[in-house]
Scaffold this motif. Structure first.
Motif, PDB file in Angstrom:
ATOM      1  N   GLU A 116       0.836  -1.201   0.000  1.00 25.89           N
ATOM      2  CA  GLU A 116       0.000   0.000   0.000  1.00 25.89           C
ATOM      3  C   GLU A 116       0.872   1.253   0.000  1.00 25.89           C
ATOM      4  O   GLU A 116       0.606   2.232  -0.720  1.00 25.89           O
ATOM      5  N   MET A 117       1.974   1.193   0.804  1.00 26.44           N
ATOM      6  CA  MET A 117       2.869   2.330   0.920  1.00 26.44           C
ATOM      7  C   MET A 117       3.562   2.596  -0.428  1.00 26.44           C
ATOM      8  O   MET A 117       3.722   3.751  -0.840  1.00 26.44           O
TER       9      MET A 117
ATOM     10  N   CYS B 294       1.226   4.249  -2.773  1.00 30.83           N
ATOM     11  CA  CYS B 294       1.068   5.664  -2.388  1.00 30.83           C
ATOM     12  C   CYS B 294       2.288   6.475  -2.837  1.00 30.83           C
ATOM     13  O   CYS B 294       2.154   7.564  -3.387  1.00 30.83           O
ATOM     14  N   TYR B 295       3.444   5.886  -2.617  1.00 27.34           N
ATOM     15  CA  TYR B 295       4.697   6.561  -2.949  1.00 27.34           C
ATOM     16  C   TYR B 295       4.799   6.787  -4.447  1.00 27.34           C
ATOM     17  O   TYR B 295       5.083   7.908  -4.888  1.00 27.34           O
TER      18      TYR B 295
ATOM     19  N   GLU C 251       2.523   7.013  -6.510  1.00 27.95           N
ATOM     20  CA  GLU C 251       1.520   7.976  -6.958  1.00 27.95           C
ATOM     21  C   GLU C 251       1.971   9.394  -6.651  1.00 27.95           C
ATOM     22  O   GLU C 251       1.805  10.315  -7.467  1.00 27.95           O
ATOM     23  N   ASP C 252       2.551   9.576  -5.415  1.00 31.30           N
ATOM     24  CA  ASP C 252       2.886  10.924  -4.950  1.00 31.30           C
ATOM     25  C   ASP C 252       4.224  11.436  -5.511  1.00 31.30           C
ATOM     26  O   ASP C 252       4.350  12.619  -5.821  1.00 31.30           O
TER      27      ASP C 252
ATOM     28  N   THR D 184       9.616  16.414   1.881  1.00 33.19           N
ATOM     29  CA  THR D 184       8.616  15.359   1.865  1.00 33.19           C
ATOM     30  C   THR D 184       9.122  14.133   1.101  1.00 33.19           C
ATOM     31  O   THR D 184       9.011  13.007   1.586  1.00 33.19           O
TER      32      THR D 184
ATOM     33  N   SER E 189       9.800  10.169   2.634  1.00 33.22           N
ATOM     34  CA  SER E 189       9.071   8.989   2.149  1.00 33.22           C
ATOM     35  C   SER E 189      10.024   8.040   1.417  1.00 33.22           C
ATOM     36  O   SER E 189       9.942   6.817   1.570  1.00 33.22           O
TER      37      SER E 189
ATOM     38  N   THR F 255      11.906   6.119   3.926  1.00 29.67           N
ATOM     39  CA  THR F 255      11.072   5.103   4.559  1.00 29.67           C
ATOM     40  C   THR F 255      11.069   3.813   3.750  1.00 29.67           C
ATOM     41  O   THR F 255      11.122   2.715   4.305  1.00 29.67           O
ATOM     42  N   LEU F 256      11.032   3.969   2.410  1.00 33.31           N
ATOM     43  CA  LEU F 256      10.927   2.763   1.586  1.00 33.31           C
ATOM     44  C   LEU F 256      12.321   2.221   1.180  1.00 33.31           C
ATOM     45  O   LEU F 256      12.428   1.331   0.353  1.00 33.31           O
TER      46      LEU F 256
ATOM     47  N   ASP G 218       1.597  15.495   4.237  1.00 35.48           N
ATOM     48  CA  ASP G 218       2.067  14.450   3.338  1.00 35.48           C
ATOM     49  C   ASP G 218       1.235  13.209   3.501  1.00 35.48           C
ATOM     50  O   ASP G 218       1.189  12.604   4.575  1.00 35.48           O
ATOM     51  N   LYS G 219       0.548  12.859   2.449  1.00 36.90           N
ATOM     52  CA  LYS G 219      -0.355  11.722   2.447  1.00 36.90           C
ATOM     53  C   LYS G 219       0.398  10.438   2.806  1.00 36.90           C
ATOM     54  O   LYS G 219      -0.084   9.619   3.598  1.00 36.90           O
ATOM     55  N   PHE G 220       1.590  10.305   2.232  1.00 36.32           N
ATOM     56  CA  PHE G 220       2.423   9.132   2.477  1.00 36.32           C
ATOM     57  C   PHE G 220       2.733   8.981   3.962  1.00 36.32           C
ATOM     58  O   PHE G 220       2.631   7.918   4.547  1.00 36.32           O
ATOM     59  N   MET G 221       3.051  10.093   4.556  1.00 34.96           N
ATOM     60  CA  MET G 221       3.398  10.106   5.981  1.00 34.96           C
ATOM     61  C   MET G 221       2.177   9.728   6.830  1.00 34.96           C
ATOM     62  O   MET G 221       2.259   8.965   7.786  1.00 34.96           O
TER      63      MET G 221
ATOM     64  N   LEU H 133      -0.407   7.989   5.924  1.00 31.89           N
ATOM     65  CA  LEU H 133      -0.723   6.576   5.732  1.00 31.89           C
ATOM     66  C   LEU H 133       0.202   5.708   6.571  1.00 31.89           C
ATOM     67  O   LEU H 133      -0.224   4.776   7.246  1.00 31.89           O
ATOM     68  N   GLN H 134       1.452   6.111   6.515  1.00 30.44           N
ATOM     69  CA  GLN H 134       2.471   5.377   7.258  1.00 30.44           C
ATOM     70  C   GLN H 134       2.157   5.387   8.757  1.00 30.44           C
ATOM     71  O   GLN H 134       2.155   4.355   9.427  1.00 30.44           O
TER      72      GLN H 134
ATOM     73  N   LYS I 141      12.109  12.984  12.766  1.00 26.92           N
ATOM     74  CA  LYS I 141      12.108  12.198  11.534  1.00 26.92           C
ATOM     75  C   LYS I 141      13.549  11.906  11.169  1.00 26.92           C
ATOM     76  O   LYS I 141      14.418  12.753  11.444  1.00 26.92           O
TER      77      LYS I 141
END
Lengths: 117, 707
Positions: A27-28, A31-32, A34-35, A61, A65, A68-69, B19-22, B24-25, B113
């Motif tokens: 899911e992440m 989302c990634y 897409e963004d 941002t 992200s 994170t991945l 941030d949507k990603f954040m 969601l996370q 972060k």
């Protein structure tokens, strides 16, 4: 560092999420993927318009992200942009193509990962 | 608190990040461990979501476009409940400035972060736990404030005060309400146990100290009542309860309790006791006074009892005579003080105006003779008997002033209590009643004795007179007869007529005397009761009356008649008179028919009130009868309804009947109408009472009308 994705990071992220770790990771990734193109596009515009604030925000941002991945290289590149936005004349920045190229690699790697899930 | 608890409570987490990603996370990370997550993508949304969702904790990203995390945090502080909701700011790792700004904006904590998930979860959990703990504490504090306020309200309402004695430090704390109970001004409470004990009435101090010692030693509740004397000298009662608190080693640490002013309660208890005691005393004395009907005893009892009750030095009764003089008729005096008993006083001592006042119920109360508002001569007068204080109440008999009940105090002046005055008044009233009763009894006894005496005299007279009249009468009759026999022929017709008339008159007189003798002897020469068969008696009577029945061509029908306990001769006399009368008063053209019978009935004794079984013996005729308006007359001596020429007789017969019946405890009544016959009813009790059977006069062998 050849691989665009640090699989250890992704692995530990999955572990942390627990039982449905892979589903959440998938899911992440969705989302990634897409963004991230929107952010890169925004960064490109910010550089063109010399909008330091926007550059900084978008780079920040995308930096986190990506980190994170496990897209560590991409994340580092974003951090450079973030630092530049605060210190240098951003019209001189020519890192956008590099950013786009890195992302293309990350995207492929993530899509492969995604298929494994 | 562990995660299970968090799952159970499922706290709501508001994630604020552009941030949507954040978001969601964060959502997934926190949902994994049991949180509910709400999201906001900017500051405005965050404020709105916060207001309507009331999240348990806010995760707020520091760096956001439009409204950044710091402004948002500042604004969140203004919303209600925000003081209870922790805000966790998410800042960049290397950004010390952001950290400072976060705290300045009111964030509870921060996390950097890139987010270290374990750290995030731990921090969120800790923040929530401490938030809950604070909330719980806050609620506890609120509750305790509430209950403290309630308790204070209750204590105030109950006029109670609280105290707290730190036994180790020996320091005492009072609530505001407690000081006034000791008559202390607020803020001047006793600081130590000893200071408290000193404030207790000296006589109560020992048992209060003992109660405290016992409570501490035995661990039981402390409960006691004691007196305190206020600075103004007034006496007050305090009731106190308390509990001792110990440490693990049973070492007493504190004693905590309440106290309340119980002066009013004590006062009414005492008053009630007094009242009970007083009414008991009054009842006792009244009983003693009323037990006697002897005036002397009544007076003596009263003065003795009153003297003891009031502890007066002298109690006396002053008897007032109609001429205004008076005397001391009864006295109880403590030895050592002068005796006034028997002294008489002139009318001047007790002027008419005073008598009038007492007659209206006036009471004289003098507490100190020296300062009394009375004439100096009266002061001198009473001081000769050492009187320093006195109490005088009138004794009234049927609203007449009979005398005075007086109490003297000689040793010292004396304040008479209102209840003492009242008591004396009430006792004087009781005396009045007792004396009135005694007087009535005396009078009644005297009258009865007089009546008995005159009755006896009268009976003696009747008996003697009748007896003594017989002798000359017999001589008149005897010599009359001899005169007629021997010289009848010598006399002229007129002379013989005179002689006849004289003899007739003498005969009548003989009959009259006989009847009177019978009447007077019904009680004086009565015979004891024996069993009498009335049927037999009636037969005897009828054989005596045989001639008269034949002469009148009459008939006597005899029904059932009982056997009773009676004087046989008197029963015979009774039936002879009644049946004789029935035959005598017959109608001219109609032969007499007389019915004699009995029936079962009841009678009411005036003294007993309830009806008792009785025989009714009825003698019924068809004669001339009489008008019932003469009913009262016919039973009286010498009362006749008809002239002697119409019907012979002395007018004593029915009087004899009635007297006989009354001697037997019965009654005699009659019913009649002129020309319709008459019915006489004798009612006799079935059982003769004890004592009736004993004759009142000397028995005679045989009742003889001729004497």
């Amino acid at each position: 560092m050849n691989s665009p994705i640090d699989t250890k990071v992704l692995q530990s992220f999955r572990d942390m999420m627990g039982e449905n770790g892979w589903e959440i990771v998938a899911e992440m990734i969705d989302c990634y993927l897409e963004d991230a193109p929107k952010l890169i596009e925004a960064i490109s515009q910010a550089v063109a318009q010399a909008d330091a604030t926007r550059l900084r925000s978008c780079a920040h941002t995308l930096k986190s992200s990506s980190a994170t991945l496990g897209a560590t290289t991409l994340s580092h590149l974003c951090k450079e942009l973030e630092v530049i936005s605060q210190t240098e004349n951003i019209s001189l920045v020519d890192k956008v193509p590099q950013l786009e190229a890195k992302f293309a690699k990350v995207k492929v790697a993530l899509l492969i990962r995604r298929q494994h899930v | 608190m562990n995660t299970t608890d968090i799952k159970k409570k499922s706290p709501l987490l508001l994630v604020v990040d552009d941030d949507k990603f954040m978001r969601l996370q964060l959502r997934r990370a926190m949902e994994q461990v049991g949180y509910q997550v709400a999201e906001a993508s900017d500051g405005e949304q965050a404020l709105a979501a916060y207001s309507c969702l009331n999240p348990d904790i806010v995760l707020l990203d520091a760096l956001m476009p439009l409204m950044d995390g710091f402004s948002c945090c500042t604004q969140l502080q203004t919303l209600s409940g925000s003081d209870r909701t922790p805000i966790l700011m998410i800042t960049a790792l290397e950004d010390q400035e952001s950290v400072d700004r976060a705290f300045a904006a009111g964030a509870t904590d921060y996390i950097t972060k890139p987010i270290h998930w374990a750290v995030l979860r731990q921090r969120v959990q800790r923040l929530l736990q401490s938030s809950w703990a604070i909330e719980e504490l806050r609620q506890q504090t609120e509750r305790s404030h509430q209950s403290e306020a309630q308790l204070r309200l209750v204590l105030e309402a109950a006029q109670m005060g609280t105290w707290d004695w730190d036994i180790l430090q020996n320091s005492l704390k009072y609530s505001n309400h407690l000081e006034p109970m000791f008559g202390l001004i607020p803020g001047s409470a006793h600081l130590t146990y000893e200071a408290f004990l000193n404030a207790v009435h000296p006589e109560d101090r020992d048992y209060v100290a003992q109660a405290v010692t016992d409570a501490i030693a035995a661990g039981k509740d402390y409960e006691t009542e004691f007196r305190v004397i206020w600075a103004d000298g007034t006496l007050h009662w305090v009731g106190s309860k308390g509990q001792v608190y110990y440490d693990n080693t049973f070492k007493p640490l504190r004693m905590v309790g309440i106290s309340m002013d119980i002066t009013d309660r004590k006062r009414s208890e005492a008053e009630l006791q007094h009242q009970t005691r007083r009414s008991q005393l009054f009842a006792d004395i009244t009983l003693k006074i009323r037990q006697s009907l002897q005036p002397k005893e009544i007076l003596q009892t009263t003065v003795t009892e009153v003297q003891q009750l009031l502890q007066a030095d002298r109690v006396l009764i002053y008897r007032l005579c109609p001429d205004g003089t008076g005397s001391v008729v009864t006295e109880a005096v403590v030895s050592g003080w002068p005796v006034i008993l028997g002294q008489t006083f002139l009318a001047e001592v007790f002027p008419e105006e005073y008598r009038q006042l007492y007659k209206q119920g006036r009471v004289q109360v003098i507490e100190d003779m020296e300062n009394a508002k009375v004439t100096s001569c009266l002061i001198e007068f009473v001081q000769q008997w050492g009187v320093q204080a006195k109490l005088v109440v009138p004794i009234l008999l049927k609203s007449e002033l009979w005398g005075l009940l007086i109490a003297h105090q000689c040793a010292s002046p004396r304040q008479w209590h209102s209840f003492e005055i009242e008591l004396l008044q009430q006792l004087a009233n009781q005396m009045g009643i007792a004396l009135t009763q005694a007087q009535l009894l005396e009078e009644e006894t005297r009258r009865r004795q007089e009546l008995d005496r005159s009755n006896i005299e009268l009976q003696q007279f009747a008996s003697i007179a009748s007896h003594d009249l017989q002798e000359p009468l017999r001589k008149i009759l005897a010599f009359g007869n001899r005169l007629k026999d021997k010289y009848g022929e010598v006399l002229t017709d007129q002379g013989r007529d005179y002689l006849d008339r004289m003899q007739n008159a003498a005969s009548r007189m003989q009959t009259l005397i006989d009847d009177l003798l019978i009447l007077s002897r019904i009680t004086t020469r009565a015979r004891p009761f024996t069993t009498v068969n009335l049927a037999q008696v009636t037969q005897d009577v009828l054989s005596d009356l045989e001639v008269r029945i034949q002469q009148t061509q009459g008939r006597v029908e005899v029904g059932e008649l009982p056997i009773i306990a009676a004087d046989p001769l008197q029963m015979r006399q009774l039936l002879q008179n009644l049946i004789g009368n029935a035959l005598k008063f017959h109608q001219d053209e109609e032969p007499p028919v007389v019915k004699v019978y009995s029936r079962f009935g009841t009678q009411r004794q005036p003294s007993e009130g309830q009806a008792t079984d009785a025989w009714q013996i009825i003698v019924e005729d068809n004669g001339i009868g009489f008008d019932e308006m003469y009913l009262d007359r016919i039973f009286n001596v010498f009362q006749r309804l008809h002239s002697r020429s119409e019907y012979e007789g002395t007018g004593v017969g029915l009087a004899i009947c009635r007297k006989i019946v009354e001697r037997h405890g019965g009654s005699l009544t009659a019913e009649s109408k002129p020309g319709r016959g008459a019915t006489f009813t004798v009612t006799l009790p079935i059982t003769q009472r004890q004592g009736d059977a004993i004759s009142e006069g000397p028995p005679t062998n045989r009742h003889n009308p001729d004497g």
